[in-house]
Design a protein around this motif. Structure first.
Motif, mmCIF file in Angstrom:
data_model
loop_
_atom_site.group_PDB
_atom_site.id
_atom_site.type_symbol
_atom_site.label_atom_id
_atom_site.label_comp_id
_atom_site.label_asym_id
_atom_site.label_seq_id
_atom_site.Cartn_x
_atom_site.Cartn_y
_atom_site.Cartn_z
ATOM 1 N N ASP A 1 0.125 74.618 0.659
ATOM 2 C CA ASP A 1 1.042 73.814 1.447
ATOM 3 C C ASP A 1 0.676 74.050 2.914
ATOM 4 N N LEU A 2 0.030 73.048 3.542
ATOM 5 C CA LEU A 2 -0.454 73.236 4.903
ATOM 6 C C LEU A 2 0.667 73.522 5.892
ATOM 7 N N SER A 3 1.869 73.080 5.567
ATOM 8 C CA SER A 3 2.988 73.355 6.466
ATOM 9 C C SER A 3 3.262 74.852 6.544
ATOM 10 N N VAL A 4 2.803 75.579 5.527
ATOM 11 C CA VAL A 4 2.969 77.035 5.509
ATOM 12 C C VAL A 4 1.660 77.730 5.887
ATOM 13 N N ALA A 5 0.549 77.301 5.244
ATOM 14 C CA ALA A 5 -0.733 77.984 5.431
ATOM 15 C C ALA A 5 -1.352 77.716 6.792
ATOM 16 N N LEU A 6 -1.189 76.472 7.310
ATOM 17 C CA LEU A 6 -1.786 76.123 8.593
ATOM 18 C C LEU A 6 -0.858 76.582 9.717
ATOM 19 N N ASP A 7 -1.051 77.800 10.128
ATOM 20 C CA ASP A 7 -0.231 78.420 11.171
ATOM 21 C C ASP A 7 -1.074 78.523 12.434
ATOM 22 N N VAL A 8 -0.899 77.568 13.334
ATOM 23 C CA VAL A 8 -1.735 77.495 14.533
ATOM 24 C C VAL A 8 -1.581 78.746 15.393
ATOM 25 N N SER A 9 -0.355 79.225 15.563
ATOM 26 C CA SER A 9 -0.139 80.410 16.392
ATOM 27 C C SER A 9 -0.859 81.624 15.809
ATOM 28 N N LEU A 10 -0.863 81.730 14.487
ATOM 29 C CA LEU A 10 -1.553 82.838 13.816
ATOM 30 C C LEU A 10 -3.061 82.745 14.055
ATOM 31 N N MET A 11 -3.610 81.539 13.924
ATOM 32 C CA MET A 11 -5.042 81.338 14.103
ATOM 33 C C MET A 11 -5.463 81.594 15.547
ATOM 34 N N VAL A 12 -4.653 81.133 16.493
ATOM 35 C CA VAL A 12 -4.974 81.343 17.909
ATOM 36 C C VAL A 12 -4.927 82.830 18.257
ATOM 37 N N PHE A 13 -3.896 83.524 17.762
ATOM 38 C CA PHE A 13 -3.807 84.957 18.058
ATOM 39 C C PHE A 13 -4.975 85.706 17.427
ATOM 40 N N PHE A 14 -5.312 85.350 16.192
ATOM 41 C CA PHE A 14 -6.416 86.032 15.513
ATOM 42 C C PHE A 14 -7.723 85.826 16.269
ATOM 43 N N ALA A 15 -7.952 84.615 16.760
ATOM 44 C CA ALA A 15 -9.159 84.336 17.548
ATOM 45 C C ALA A 15 -9.153 85.149 18.837
ATOM 46 N N ALA A 16 -7.995 85.203 19.518
ATOM 47 C CA ALA A 16 -7.890 85.958 20.763
ATOM 48 C C ALA A 16 -8.082 87.454 20.515
ATOM 49 N N ALA A 17 -7.521 87.953 19.413
ATOM 50 C CA ALA A 17 -7.659 89.371 19.088
ATOM 51 C C ALA A 17 -9.111 89.714 18.760
ATOM 52 N N THR A 18 -9.794 88.814 18.063
ATOM 53 C CA THR A 18 -11.210 89.040 17.736
ATOM 54 C C THR A 18 -12.043 89.118 19.008
ATOM 55 N N LEU A 19 -11.772 88.225 19.946
ATOM 56 C CA LEU A 19 -12.459 88.268 21.238
ATOM 57 C C LEU A 19 -12.151 89.582 21.955
ATOM 58 N N GLY A 20 -10.887 89.993 21.929
ATOM 59 C CA GLY A 20 -10.507 91.242 22.572
ATOM 60 C C GLY A 20 -11.198 92.446 21.943
ATOM 61 N N GLN A 21 -11.286 92.467 20.609
ATOM 62 C CA GLN A 21 -11.970 93.564 19.922
ATOM 63 C C GLN A 21 -13.449 93.618 20.309
ATOM 64 N N PHE A 22 -14.058 92.457 20.380
ATOM 65 C CA PHE A 22 -15.469 92.363 20.757
ATOM 66 C C PHE A 22 -15.694 92.922 22.164
ATOM 67 N N LEU A 23 -14.874 92.495 23.106
ATOM 68 C CA LEU A 23 -15.040 92.922 24.491
ATOM 69 C C LEU A 23 -14.741 94.408 24.667
ATOM 70 N N LEU A 24 -13.685 94.896 23.999
ATOM 71 C CA LEU A 24 -13.341 96.308 24.089
ATOM 72 C C LEU A 24 -14.457 97.181 23.527
ATOM 73 N N SER A 25 -15.016 96.764 22.383
ATOM 74 C CA SER A 25 -16.124 97.511 21.780
ATOM 75 C C SER A 25 -17.334 97.542 22.712
ATOM 76 N N TRP A 26 -17.585 96.411 23.361
ATOM 77 C CA TRP A 26 -18.744 96.315 24.255
ATOM 78 C C TRP A 26 -18.543 97.201 25.488
ATOM 79 N N VAL A 27 -17.362 97.170 26.080
ATOM 80 C CA VAL A 27 -17.089 98.008 27.251
ATOM 81 C C VAL A 27 -17.232 99.492 26.896
ATOM 82 N N TRP A 28 -16.667 99.887 25.742
ATOM 83 C CA TRP A 28 -16.779 101.282 25.306
ATOM 84 C C TRP A 28 -18.241 101.663 25.092
#
Length: 315
Positions: free
Chosen positions: A62-89
């Protein structure tokens, strides 16, 4: 529910996944399966059974449940943050020649197999369908970021965006996500016999993939692991999941959303990271050690993480 019952429930979710990994290790040691089997089975999973599983989980969702734009956007932002933090370290703490491999090992999770298996075990159809959509997002990011950081530190390598885009566009998992979306959005149903046959085929995915992961682990290689491998593994399995999950909670995510995010954040390093390092002539021993250590650590860290989140009442 007391602590023992809560911990038992957590083990019911995580142990079946990691038990299959240890089964793979045992079968390889008994010589019931060999490297040729693992290579063929892994290709079958990546090219056929896993895309089928993702496709079917999405057309049933049910896309009304599974398609959670806020979840996808946060996950993408968190992945970018993890990448950058790992690189800085890595820039300040890791030798130049190992930085790219460290960063990839620290941020690139095995969401397609371990993450999806844990999501299915914990949340059933919601875990599969919502997890498949997150997988479509993160596959693109993982490939792009890995190419960038490996090329940056590997002599003679350059960031070939045309090759990267071609690789992403041909990825069977991404194709399966986009192929399923019209069926779900337009409520197009497939004949029941097609769905049933597809379910039979897709059911091979998780046990076969987890067995292959176990069969590729090398305990002897882990004995020779360096401080860099241990550092990347701790970053991947402890530091980044804790920081990312806390950030998600502070942003207001809870329940199934927060649980799904944690399972993807806490997935061990993807086997694909070894393939990319090998392709550019990098330190394959370091890449292999990170995969092995994080996979074995996951059985403990994921279980404890789910237990703590349930104890706090966040999931």
């Amino acid at each position: 529910m007391n602590l023992i019952e809560l911990f038992s429930r957590t083990l019911d979710t995580t142990l079946p996944v990691f038990a299959m990994v240890f089964v793979g290790m045992g079968l390889k040691r008994l010589k019931w399966i060999d490297s040729a089997f693992v290579s063929t089975a892994s290709a079958l999973v990546f090219k056929a059974t896993l895309p089928t599983l993702i496709f079917l989980s999405l057309i049933k969702a049910d896309l009304s449940v599974a398609l959670d734009v806020s979840l996808m956007v946060f996950f993408a932002a968190a992945t970018l943050g993890q990448f950058l933090l790992s690189w800085v370290w890595a820039h300040y703490r890791i030798a130049h020649q190992d930085r790219g491999i460290y960063v990839q090992g620290a941020f690139r999770g095995n969401c397609g197999v371990v993450g999806l298996a844990l999501a299915a075990g914990m949340y059933g159809n919601y875990g599969l369908s919502a997890g498949s959509l997150l997988l479509g997002v993160v596959i693109v990011m993982y490939n792009a970021f890995s190419v960038v950081v490996l090329a940056f530190y590997q002599p003679g390598q350059s960031t070939d965006w045309r090759s990267l885009l071609k690789h992403v566009a041909k990825n069977p998992l991404i194709i399966s996500v986009f192929a399923a979306l019209p069926f779900t959005a337009l409520s197009i149903s497939l004949p029941s016999w097609v769905v049933t046959s597809g379910d039979y085929f897709a059911s091979l995915t998780l046990p076969l993939a987890l067995i292959c992961i176990g069969a590729t682990l090398s305990v002897s290689s882990m004995r020779d692991s360096s401080q860099v491998a241990l550092g990347a593994s701790l970053m991947k399995m402890v530091t980044l999941p804790i920081l990312s999950t806390l950030a998600a909670w502070m942003m207001g995510f809870s329940g199934q959303q927060l649980g799904l995010l944690f399972l993807f954040f806490a997935s061990p390093t993807a086997a694909a990271s070894f393939v990319m390092v090998k392709a550019i002539g990098g330190n394959v021993s370091l890449a292999a050690n990170i995969i092995a250590i994080t996979t074995l650590m996951a059985s403990i860290t994921v279980t404890l993480g789910v237990f703590v989140l349930r104890l706090l009442g966040w999931v």
